[in-house]
Design an enzyme around this catalytic site. Structure first.
Site, PDB file in Angstrom:
ATOM      1  N   PRO A 165      40.168  40.295  40.868  1.00 43.94           N
ATOM      2  CA  PRO A 165      40.587  40.024  42.118  1.00 43.94           C
ATOM      3  C   PRO A 165      41.218  41.010  43.051  1.00 43.94           C
ATOM      4  O   PRO A 165      41.826  40.731  43.995  1.00 43.94           O
ATOM      5  CB  PRO A 165      41.587  38.927  41.837  1.00 43.94           C
ATOM      6  CG  PRO A 165      41.912  39.202  40.089  1.00 43.94           C
ATOM      7  CD  PRO A 165      40.838  39.776  39.624  1.00 43.94           C
ATOM      8  N   GLU A 189      44.105  37.564  30.847  1.00 49.19           N
ATOM      9  CA  GLU A 189      44.880  38.036  31.745  1.00 49.19           C
ATOM     10  C   GLU A 189      44.553  39.330  32.609  1.00 49.19           C
ATOM     11  O   GLU A 189      44.820  39.968  33.388  1.00 49.19           O
ATOM     12  CB  GLU A 189      46.458  38.619  31.186  1.00 49.19           C
ATOM     13  CG  GLU A 189      47.538  37.320  30.958  1.00 49.19           C
ATOM     14  CD  GLU A 189      47.567  36.764  32.432  1.00 49.19           C
ATOM     15  OE1 GLU A 189      47.801  37.511  33.331  1.00 49.19           O
ATOM     16  OE2 GLU A 189      47.437  35.519  32.269  1.00 49.19           O
ATOM     17  N   ARG A 242      18.553  40.098  45.937  1.00 48.44           N
ATOM     18  CA  ARG A 242      17.712  39.451  46.843  1.00 48.44           C
ATOM     19  C   ARG A 242      17.437  40.666  47.943  1.00 48.44           C
ATOM     20  O   ARG A 242      16.560  40.712  48.764  1.00 48.44           O
ATOM     21  CB  ARG A 242      18.298  38.381  47.672  1.00 48.44           C
ATOM     22  CG  ARG A 242      19.555  38.485  48.335  1.00 48.44           C
ATOM     23  CD  ARG A 242      20.202  37.002  48.606  1.00 48.44           C
ATOM     24  NE  ARG A 242      19.239  36.197  49.296  1.00 48.44           N
ATOM     25  CZ  ARG A 242      18.955  36.126  50.469  1.00 48.44           C
ATOM     26  NH1 ARG A 242      19.895  37.054  51.192  1.00 48.44           N
ATOM     27  NH2 ARG A 242      18.336  35.520  51.117  1.00 48.44           N
ATOM     28  N   ASP A 263      19.299  37.114  58.199  1.00 48.50           N
ATOM     29  CA  ASP A 263      20.205  36.418  57.341  1.00 48.50           C
ATOM     30  C   ASP A 263      21.832  36.842  58.170  1.00 48.50           C
ATOM     31  O   ASP A 263      21.999  37.862  58.710  1.00 48.50           O
ATOM     32  CB  ASP A 263      20.573  36.874  55.954  1.00 48.50           C
ATOM     33  CG  ASP A 263      19.573  36.100  55.177  1.00 48.50           C
ATOM     34  OD1 ASP A 263      19.034  35.097  55.601  1.00 48.50           O
ATOM     35  OD2 ASP A 263      19.521  36.557  54.196  1.00 48.50           O
TER      36      ASP A 263
HETATM   37  N1  SAM Z   1      45.886  38.645  35.853  1.00 45.88           N
HETATM   38  C1  SAM Z   1      44.784  39.113  36.670  1.00 45.88           C
HETATM   39  C2  SAM Z   1      45.512  39.390  38.042  1.00 45.88           C
HETATM   40  O1  SAM Z   1      46.426  38.616  38.567  1.00 45.88           O
HETATM   41  O2  SAM Z   1      44.927  40.118  39.049  1.00 45.88           O
HETATM   42  C3  SAM Z   1      43.901  37.767  36.709  1.00 45.88           C
HETATM   43  C4  SAM Z   1      42.915  37.792  35.704  1.00 45.88           C
HETATM   44  S1  SAM Z   1      41.731  36.669  35.705  1.00 45.88           S
HETATM   45  C5  SAM Z   1      42.354  35.226  35.295  1.00 45.88           C
HETATM   46  C6  SAM Z   1      40.384  37.111  34.499  1.00 45.88           C
HETATM   47  C7  SAM Z   1      39.430  37.846  35.028  1.00 45.88           C
HETATM   48  O3  SAM Z   1      38.584  37.252  36.087  1.00 45.88           O
HETATM   49  C8  SAM Z   1      39.248  39.117  35.686  1.00 45.88           C
HETATM   50  O4  SAM Z   1      39.957  40.307  34.907  1.00 45.88           O
HETATM   51  C9  SAM Z   1      38.330  39.368  36.519  1.00 45.88           C
HETATM   52  O5  SAM Z   1      37.275  39.974  35.770  1.00 45.88           O
HETATM   53  C10 SAM Z   1      37.877  38.041  37.089  1.00 45.88           C
HETATM   54  N2  SAM Z   1      37.966  37.706  38.316  1.00 45.88           N
HETATM   55  C11 SAM Z   1      38.989  36.713  38.537  1.00 45.88           C
HETATM   56  N3  SAM Z   1      39.060  36.570  40.003  1.00 45.88           N
HETATM   57  C12 SAM Z   1      38.402  37.382  40.508  1.00 45.88           C
HETATM   58  C13 SAM Z   1      37.736  37.666  42.002  1.00 45.88           C
HETATM   59  N4  SAM Z   1      38.396  37.060  42.694  1.00 45.88           N
HETATM   60  N5  SAM Z   1      36.783  38.511  41.773  1.00 45.88           N
HETATM   61  C14 SAM Z   1      36.068  38.988  41.042  1.00 45.88           C
HETATM   62  N6  SAM Z   1      36.728  38.674  39.796  1.00 45.88           N
HETATM   63  C15 SAM Z   1      37.553  37.986  39.401  1.00 45.88           C
END
Ligand code: SAM
Length: 244
Positions: free
Chosen positions: A93, A120, A158, A173
């Site tokens: 994220p 986490e 795609r 698209d």
């Molecule tokens: N503690 C982290 C933070 O606050 O940045 C979030 C961890 S999340 C619960 C667990 C995993 O989900 C991340 O390591 C990532 O691989 C994935 N993930 C969560 N949100 C995402 C997003 N918006 N885009 C891409 N991957 C995401």
């Protein structure tokens, strides 16, 4: 193109990768997708992939060793297959925001490695010394990177030449042209008193193309005016928009 996905939950991918575009792409051999469980790169009796965070706090953090070893094994296996260094993309994220432009950029690569975090998140040494890129699919937090990896892989696959049949095209698209796509209609020509615009039934391709361009412009102006600042607009487009 080859895509390797590292995850603790490979079963999440089975259905998606065996359906529709993914299935067709792999059958036609335009794309090869391998899903790896990085738990297989652990060496202790319990196959431990996570541990408590240093400094305390809630949740568990993914350990670096299995991820480094898994990526190393893939790189060793594919050595000599490509000349470019392989992008190692951590779904996060905190990464750069995914978009059609990023999808097009990734579709030009011959090999991608996607890492799905969980819990986490991952040990920061993975971010600093293993990943070459971090991608977020939006400003929200998922419980794992699997759904994000599927989104990225779908949007990329795609765009790989030959994956979409001639019946489907990515050229018009939304976002591909910098605009949202024009409205689409199919049969019947009238449904519950709602008619298909006359112009689409005219058979005049030049007039239809002009109508579609106008609709794409007006729709983008109404729904996503921010896109117009970056879109490639002709003088005629600008004149049209200025009348709105
Ligand atoms: N503690 C982290 C933070 O606050 O940045 C979030 C961890 S999340 C619960 C667990 C995993 O989900 C991340 O390591 C990532 O691989 C994935 N993930 C969560 N949100 C995402 C997003 N918006 N885009 C891409 N991957 C995401």
């Amino acid at each position: 193109m080859r895509i390797d996905i590292l995850t603790l939950f490979p079963e999440m991918f089975a259905c998606v990768l065996n359906t529709a575009i993914f299935k067709r792409a792999t059958e036609r051999e335009n794309v090869r997708i391998n899903v790896h469980n990085f738990r297989e790169y652990t060496h202790d009796r319990h196959h431990t992939v996570d541990d408590y965070p240093y400094g305390g706090g809630a949740g568990m953090v993914l350990k670096p060793e299995p991820l480094f070893e898994a990526v190393d094994a893939i790189k060793t296996e594919t050595q000599g297959e490509g000349v470019q260094p392989v992008p190692v993309i951590l779904l996060s994220p905190q990464g750069r925001l995914f978009s059609q432009q990023v999808a097009a950029e990734l579709a030009r690569q011959s090999h991608l490695i996607l890492i799905c975090g969980h819990y986490e998140g991952v040990d920061e040494r993975v971010v600093e010394h293993l990943a070459t890129d971090e991608i977020s699919i939006g400003d929200y937090v998922l419980s794992g990177g699997e759904l994000a990896a599927m989104v990225v892989a779908d949007a990329v696959v795609r765009l790989v030449p030959g994956v979409l049949g001639s019946d489907v095209s990515a050229i018009d698209d939304s976002y591909a042209t910098g605009l949202l796509e024009y409205p689409q209609y199919t049969r019947p020509p009238e449904y519950q008193g709602w008619s298909v615009p006359e112009v689409l039934l005219s058979g005049n391709h030049a007039i239809i193309a002009r109508w579609r361009r106008e609709q794409a412009l007006f729709r983008t102006l109404k729904r996503r005016p921010d896109l117009l600042d970056r879109a490639n607009l002709s003088e005629q487009d600008k004149r049209l928009l200025s009348k709105k």
